[in-house]
Design a protein around this motif. Structure first.
Motif, PDB file in Angstrom:
ATOM      1  N   SER A   1      -9.488  34.705  -4.497  1.00  0.00           N
ATOM      2  CA  SER A   1      -9.996  34.046  -5.696  1.00  0.00           C
ATOM      3  C   SER A   1      -9.133  32.833  -5.964  1.00  0.00           C
ATOM      4  CB  SER A   1      -9.959  34.980  -6.905  1.00  0.00           C
ATOM      5  OG  SER A   1     -10.941  35.989  -6.819  1.00  0.00           O
ATOM      6  N   LEU A   2      -9.705  31.870  -6.690  1.00  0.00           N
ATOM      7  CA  LEU A   2      -8.954  30.684  -7.084  1.00  0.00           C
ATOM      8  C   LEU A   2      -8.701  30.756  -8.583  1.00  0.00           C
ATOM      9  CD1 LEU A   2      -7.646  28.071  -6.144  1.00  0.00           C
ATOM     10  CD2 LEU A   2      -9.826  26.913  -6.477  1.00  0.00           C
ATOM     11  N   LEU A   3      -7.436  30.856  -8.943  1.00  0.00           N
ATOM     12  CA  LEU A   3      -7.025  30.977 -10.336  1.00  0.00           C
ATOM     13  C   LEU A   3      -6.643  29.612 -10.885  1.00  0.00           C
ATOM     14  CD1 LEU A   3      -4.511  33.958  -9.819  1.00  0.00           C
ATOM     15  CD2 LEU A   3      -6.998  34.111 -10.148  1.00  0.00           C
ATOM     16  N   VAL A   4      -6.988  29.351 -12.138  1.00  0.00           N
ATOM     17  CA  VAL A   4      -6.565  28.113 -12.794  1.00  0.00           C
ATOM     18  C   VAL A   4      -5.920  28.448 -14.128  1.00  0.00           C
ATOM     19  CG1 VAL A   4      -8.229  26.584 -11.675  1.00  0.00           C
ATOM     20  CG2 VAL A   4      -8.880  27.754 -13.790  1.00  0.00           C
ATOM     21  N   TYR A   5      -5.040  27.556 -14.564  1.00  0.00           N
ATOM     22  CA  TYR A   5      -4.173  27.805 -15.707  1.00  0.00           C
ATOM     23  C   TYR A   5      -4.346  26.661 -16.711  1.00  0.00           C
ATOM     24  CZ  TYR A   5      -2.298  30.993 -12.235  1.00  0.00           C
ATOM     25  OH  TYR A   5      -2.187  31.986 -11.287  1.00  0.00           O
ATOM     26  N   PRO A   6      -5.137  26.863 -17.772  1.00  0.00           N
ATOM     27  CA  PRO A   6      -5.494  25.771 -18.692  1.00  0.00           C
ATOM     28  C   PRO A   6      -4.304  25.031 -19.287  1.00  0.00           C
ATOM     29  CG  PRO A   6      -6.843  27.706 -19.122  1.00  0.00           C
ATOM     30  CD  PRO A   6      -5.811  28.125 -18.135  1.00  0.00           C
ATOM     31  N   GLU A   7      -3.229  25.734 -19.621  1.00  0.00           N
ATOM     32  CA  GLU A   7      -2.074  25.055 -20.219  1.00  0.00           C
ATOM     33  C   GLU A   7      -1.449  24.073 -19.237  1.00  0.00           C
ATOM     34  OE1 GLU A   7       0.762  27.798 -21.792  1.00  0.00           O
ATOM     35  OE2 GLU A   7      -0.600  28.577 -23.327  1.00  0.00           O
ATOM     36  N   ARG A   8      -1.463  24.413 -17.963  1.00  0.00           N
ATOM     37  CA  ARG A   8      -0.887  23.528 -16.951  1.00  0.00           C
ATOM     38  C   ARG A   8      -1.829  22.352 -16.672  1.00  0.00           C
ATOM     39  NH1 ARG A   8       3.550  26.075 -14.467  1.00  0.00           N
ATOM     40  NH2 ARG A   8       3.375  24.876 -12.528  1.00  0.00           N
ATOM     41  N   ILE A   9      -3.143  22.615 -16.705  1.00  0.00           N
ATOM     42  CA  ILE A   9      -4.105  21.521 -16.560  1.00  0.00           C
ATOM     43  C   ILE A   9      -3.932  20.533 -17.705  1.00  0.00           C
ATOM     44  CG2 ILE A   9      -6.556  20.897 -16.538  1.00  0.00           C
ATOM     45  CD1 ILE A   9      -7.129  23.652 -15.288  1.00  0.00           C
ATOM     46  N   LEU A  10      -3.811  21.055 -18.912  1.00  0.00           N
ATOM     47  CA  LEU A  10      -3.628  20.197 -20.081  1.00  0.00           C
ATOM     48  C   LEU A  10      -2.331  19.391 -19.970  1.00  0.00           C
ATOM     49  CD1 LEU A  10      -4.873  19.378 -22.774  1.00  0.00           C
ATOM     50  CD2 LEU A  10      -3.672  21.292 -23.837  1.00  0.00           C
ATOM     51  N   GLN A  11      -1.293  20.012 -19.444  1.00  0.00           N
ATOM     52  CA  GLN A  11      -0.031  19.274 -19.242  1.00  0.00           C
ATOM     53  C   GLN A  11      -0.233  18.126 -18.258  1.00  0.00           C
ATOM     54  OE1 GLN A  11       3.503  21.655 -18.519  1.00  0.00           O
ATOM     55  NE2 GLN A  11       4.506  19.975 -17.409  1.00  0.00           N
ATOM     56  N   ASN A  12      -0.997  18.347 -17.195  1.00  0.00           N
ATOM     57  CA  ASN A  12      -1.272  17.282 -16.222  1.00  0.00           C
ATOM     58  C   ASN A  12      -2.097  16.164 -16.838  1.00  0.00           C
ATOM     59  OD1 ASN A  12       0.152  18.410 -14.087  1.00  0.00           O
ATOM     60  ND2 ASN A  12      -1.620  19.484 -13.253  1.00  0.00           N
ATOM     61  N   ILE A  13      -3.064  16.533 -17.678  1.00  0.00           N
ATOM     62  CA  ILE A  13      -3.871  15.518 -18.359  1.00  0.00           C
ATOM     63  C   ILE A  13      -2.982  14.651 -19.250  1.00  0.00           C
ATOM     64  CG2 ILE A  13      -5.712  15.122 -20.059  1.00  0.00           C
ATOM     65  CD1 ILE A  13      -7.027  17.725 -18.999  1.00  0.00           C
ATOM     66  N   ARG A  14      -2.105  15.285 -19.998  1.00  0.00           N
ATOM     67  CA  ARG A  14      -1.226  14.541 -20.901  1.00  0.00           C
ATOM     68  C   ARG A  14      -0.227  13.685 -20.123  1.00  0.00           C
ATOM     69  NH1 ARG A  14      -0.564  19.647 -25.097  1.00  0.00           N
ATOM     70  NH2 ARG A  14      -2.405  19.162 -26.360  1.00  0.00           N
ATOM     71  N   THR A  15       0.242  14.199 -18.989  1.00  0.00           N
ATOM     72  CA  THR A  15       1.128  13.401 -18.140  1.00  0.00           C
ATOM     73  C   THR A  15       0.406  12.166 -17.632  1.00  0.00           C
ATOM     74  OG1 THR A  15       2.415  15.330 -17.451  1.00  0.00           O
ATOM     75  CG2 THR A  15       2.473  13.414 -16.002  1.00  0.00           C
ATOM     76  N   MET A  16      -0.842  12.364 -17.220  1.00  0.00           N
ATOM     77  CA  MET A  16      -1.674  11.265 -16.724  1.00  0.00           C
ATOM     78  C   MET A  16      -1.847  10.188 -17.804  1.00  0.00           C
ATOM     79  SD  MET A  16      -5.663  11.657 -15.541  1.00  0.00           S
ATOM     80  CE  MET A  16      -5.270  12.974 -14.411  1.00  0.00           C
ATOM     81  N   ILE A  17      -2.153  10.614 -19.005  1.00  0.00           N
ATOM     82  CA  ILE A  17      -2.369   9.678 -20.113  1.00  0.00           C
ATOM     83  C   ILE A  17      -1.074   8.944 -20.443  1.00  0.00           C
ATOM     84  CG2 ILE A  17      -2.935   9.502 -22.565  1.00  0.00           C
ATOM     85  CD1 ILE A  17      -4.881  11.864 -22.127  1.00  0.00           C
ATOM     86  N   ASP A  18       0.023   9.684 -20.471  1.00  0.00           N
ATOM     87  CA  ASP A  18       1.321   9.076 -20.776  1.00  0.00           C
ATOM     88  C   ASP A  18       1.694   8.031 -19.733  1.00  0.00           C
ATOM     89  OD1 ASP A  18       3.857   9.074 -22.363  1.00  0.00           O
ATOM     90  OD2 ASP A  18       4.689   9.731 -20.446  1.00  0.00           O
ATOM     91  N   MET A  19       1.474   8.342 -18.458  1.00  0.00           N
ATOM     92  CA  MET A  19       1.795   7.397 -17.391  1.00  0.00           C
ATOM     93  C   MET A  19       0.941   6.136 -17.480  1.00  0.00           C
ATOM     94  SD  MET A  19       2.261  10.005 -14.152  1.00  0.00           S
ATOM     95  CE  MET A  19       2.461   8.689 -12.945  1.00  0.00           C
ATOM     96  N   ALA A  20      -0.318   6.319 -17.878  1.00  0.00           N
ATOM     97  CA  ALA A  20      -1.250   5.190 -17.959  1.00  0.00           C
ATOM     98  C   ALA A  20      -1.096   4.393 -19.246  1.00  0.00           C
ATOM     99  CB  ALA A  20      -2.688   5.684 -17.827  1.00  0.00           C
ATOM    100  N   GLY A  21      -0.260   4.876 -20.153  1.00  0.00           N
ATOM    101  CA  GLY A  21      -0.071   4.179 -21.425  1.00  0.00           C
ATOM    102  C   GLY A  21      -1.254   4.313 -22.356  1.00  0.00           C
ATOM    103  N   GLY A  22      -1.961   5.430 -22.246  1.00  0.00           N
ATOM    104  CA  GLY A  22      -3.146   5.662 -23.070  1.00  0.00           C
ATOM    105  C   GLY A  22      -4.371   5.867 -22.214  1.00  0.00           C
ATOM    106  N   THR A  23      -5.509   5.974 -22.858  1.00  0.00           N
ATOM    107  CA  THR A  23      -6.756   6.279 -22.143  1.00  0.00           C
ATOM    108  C   THR A  23      -7.636   5.063 -21.901  1.00  0.00           C
ATOM    109  OG1 THR A  23      -7.916   6.762 -24.221  1.00  0.00           O
ATOM    110  CG2 THR A  23      -6.796   8.603 -23.130  1.00  0.00           C
ATOM    111  N   THR A  24      -7.280   3.915 -22.465  1.00  0.00           N
ATOM    112  CA  THR A  24      -8.142   2.733 -22.363  1.00  0.00           C
ATOM    113  C   THR A  24      -8.416   2.347 -20.913  1.00  0.00           C
ATOM    114  OG1 THR A  24      -7.339   1.908 -24.476  1.00  0.00           O
ATOM    115  CG2 THR A  24      -8.416   0.322 -23.022  1.00  0.00           C
ATOM    116  N   ASN A  25      -7.368   2.346 -20.089  1.00  0.00           N
ATOM    117  CA  ASN A  25      -7.499   1.949 -18.687  1.00  0.00           C
ATOM    118  C   ASN A  25      -7.360   3.146 -17.751  1.00  0.00           C
ATOM    119  OD1 ASN A  25      -7.998  -0.807 -19.078  1.00  0.00           O
ATOM    120  ND2 ASN A  25      -5.814  -1.233 -19.303  1.00  0.00           N
ATOM    121  N   LEU A  26      -8.002   4.246 -18.137  1.00  0.00           N
ATOM    122  CA  LEU A  26      -7.941   5.471 -17.342  1.00  0.00           C
ATOM    123  C   LEU A  26      -9.361   5.949 -17.038  1.00  0.00           C
ATOM    124  CD1 LEU A  26      -5.868   7.446 -16.140  1.00  0.00           C
ATOM    125  CD2 LEU A  26      -5.921   8.692 -18.309  1.00  0.00           C
ATOM    126  N   ARG A  27      -9.639   6.180 -15.749  1.00  0.00           N
ATOM    127  CA  ARG A  27     -10.952   6.670 -15.328  1.00  0.00           C
ATOM    128  C   ARG A  27     -10.738   7.744 -14.260  1.00  0.00           C
ATOM    129  NH1 ARG A  27     -16.408   4.789 -15.277  1.00  0.00           N
ATOM    130  NH2 ARG A  27     -15.876   2.745 -16.178  1.00  0.00           N
TER     131      ARG A  27
END
Length: 370
Positions: free
Chosen positions: A19-45
């Motif tokens: 089975s493939l397990l996923v961990y929502p808190e870790r996914i959310l951490q990656n999303i927030r890391t992505m946004i932080d690195m990009a300086g916001g969501t304006t230029n993120l796709r």
């Protein structure tokens, strides 16, 4: 749950393997890391090819991400059904997919769709089908910046194509798309130099377009490996994909990146056919098989060597069989998560050490309804 053993289930005995397990808190951490690195969501796709899952799209939208990239009509339909406002089909539509793309625009009028082109023939076909349906189709020119997979080389030909599109009343030129997936040097400094050198061609093309009096292009650039470097560019849209779930392939290559594994395979020992050999239920049908060994990183097996794989089996050399029994449960991070997700109908969601629900891999196949 011990943070060191974040991946372990408290009661795995009733969970099917593999089975493939996923961990929502870790996914959310990656999303927030992505946004932080990009300086916001304006230029993120971000690209959804990795997860193909409505619930992960929702997590991103809750964090303010509203522009997305996808590879198939099914993924585009999934995004639209999730009310994503802005959807780029980053795969030039050909054949039956031309009509399917038009159907998307008609069936989901609240989503703004765009796609890629890299040649005049396809461009003319898209324009013709747009005229037939009395619509305008938004397009980006796909640039070949060195991967030699798709795209047109930045050149006078690309300028001519851009000009043709800008003058066609049934097409709306949006900008340039440059995927530099061939840049994978594990040394960050060398990778940055390669990324910057490659991007110079895109910037030069942009300046030529502006000098010719053509519309200013939006530039979409990069994937996960080059994401940190494109994040330093103010006027560039970034489109990472693997970063959402991460894997040991990118994790081992790019340890300086702050993304964390958020998807883990649960597997069991099927057999101990002879001394020094273990067999797990992780065959080609369960993990992406195109990579060289090792194809997973075991979190619970410290010194095994992966030596063979077939449809249902993964064979591992191991030098201490006394503590390992047939049926024993183990956990492993895939080397390549994107095609591994596509092996599964659903992802098992782990919260507080328990499987709490399932998330359907809704765009796993080529078609949902359109």
């Amino acid at each position: 749950m011990n943070q060191e053993h974040w991946y372990k289930l408290k009661t795995p005995e009733h969970i099917i393997s593999p089975s493939l397990l996923v961990y929502p808190e870790r996914i959310l951490q990656n999303i927030r890391t992505m946004i932080d690195m990009a300086g916001g969501t304006t230029n993120l796709r971000p690209h959804i090819k990795t997860h193909k899952c409505a619930e992960i799209i929702a997590l991103q939208m809750e964090q303010g991400i509203h522009k997305f990239k996808c590879a198939t009509i099914a993924e585009a339909e999934l995004l639209a059904s999730c009310n994503a406002p802005d959807v780029l089909l980053a795969m030039q539509p050909v054949g039956a997919n031309l009509n399917r793309f038009v159907s998307l625009t008609k069936n989901f009028p609240d989503s703004q769709f765009s796609t890629l082109v890299d040649n005049k023939t396809t461009c003319d076909r898209i324009a013709a089908i747009a005229e037939k349906n009395n619509i305008t189709i938004a397009v980006y020119i796909d640039l070949n910046v060195g991967m030699n997979r798709t795209g047109i080389v930045p050149s006078s030909e690309a300028i001519g194509l851009y000009k043709d599109i800008s003058e066609n009343s049934f097409l709306s030129i949006q900008g340039l798309h440059a995927y530099d997936g061939h840049i994978r040097n594990p040394d960050p400094a060398s990778r940055k130099i390669a990324c910057d050198t490659t991007f110079e061609k895109v910037e030069a093309l942009k300046e030529q377009l502006l000098a010719a009096g053509l519309p200013k292009p939006i530039i979409i650039a990069g994937g996960s490996p080059s994401f940190p470097f494109h994040c330093r560019r103010n006027d560039v849209v970034k489109s990472p994909g693997t970063a959402l779930l991460w894997d040991c392939g990118y994790g081992d290559l790019f340890p300086e990146m702050k993304f964390i594994p958020a998807a883990v395979l649960l597997t069991r020992i099927l057999s101990k056919p002879k001394a020094g050999i273990l067999c797990f239920d992780l065959g080609h049908k369960s993990i992406a098989p195109e990579m060289a060994f090792p194809r997973v990183k075991f979190l619970t097996l410290e010194h095994g060597k992966q030596i063979g794989q077939s449809e249902e089996h993964l064979v591992v050399e191991y030098d201490d069989l006394k503590v390992l029994e047939v049926g024993e449960c183990h956990y492993a991070i895939p080397k390549h998560i994107c095609p591994t997700v596509a092996k599964y109908d659903s992802l098992l969601v782990v919260e507080d050490g328990q499987v709490s629900k399932e998330w359907k891999v809704a765009a796993r196949n080529q078609k949902i309804s359109i």
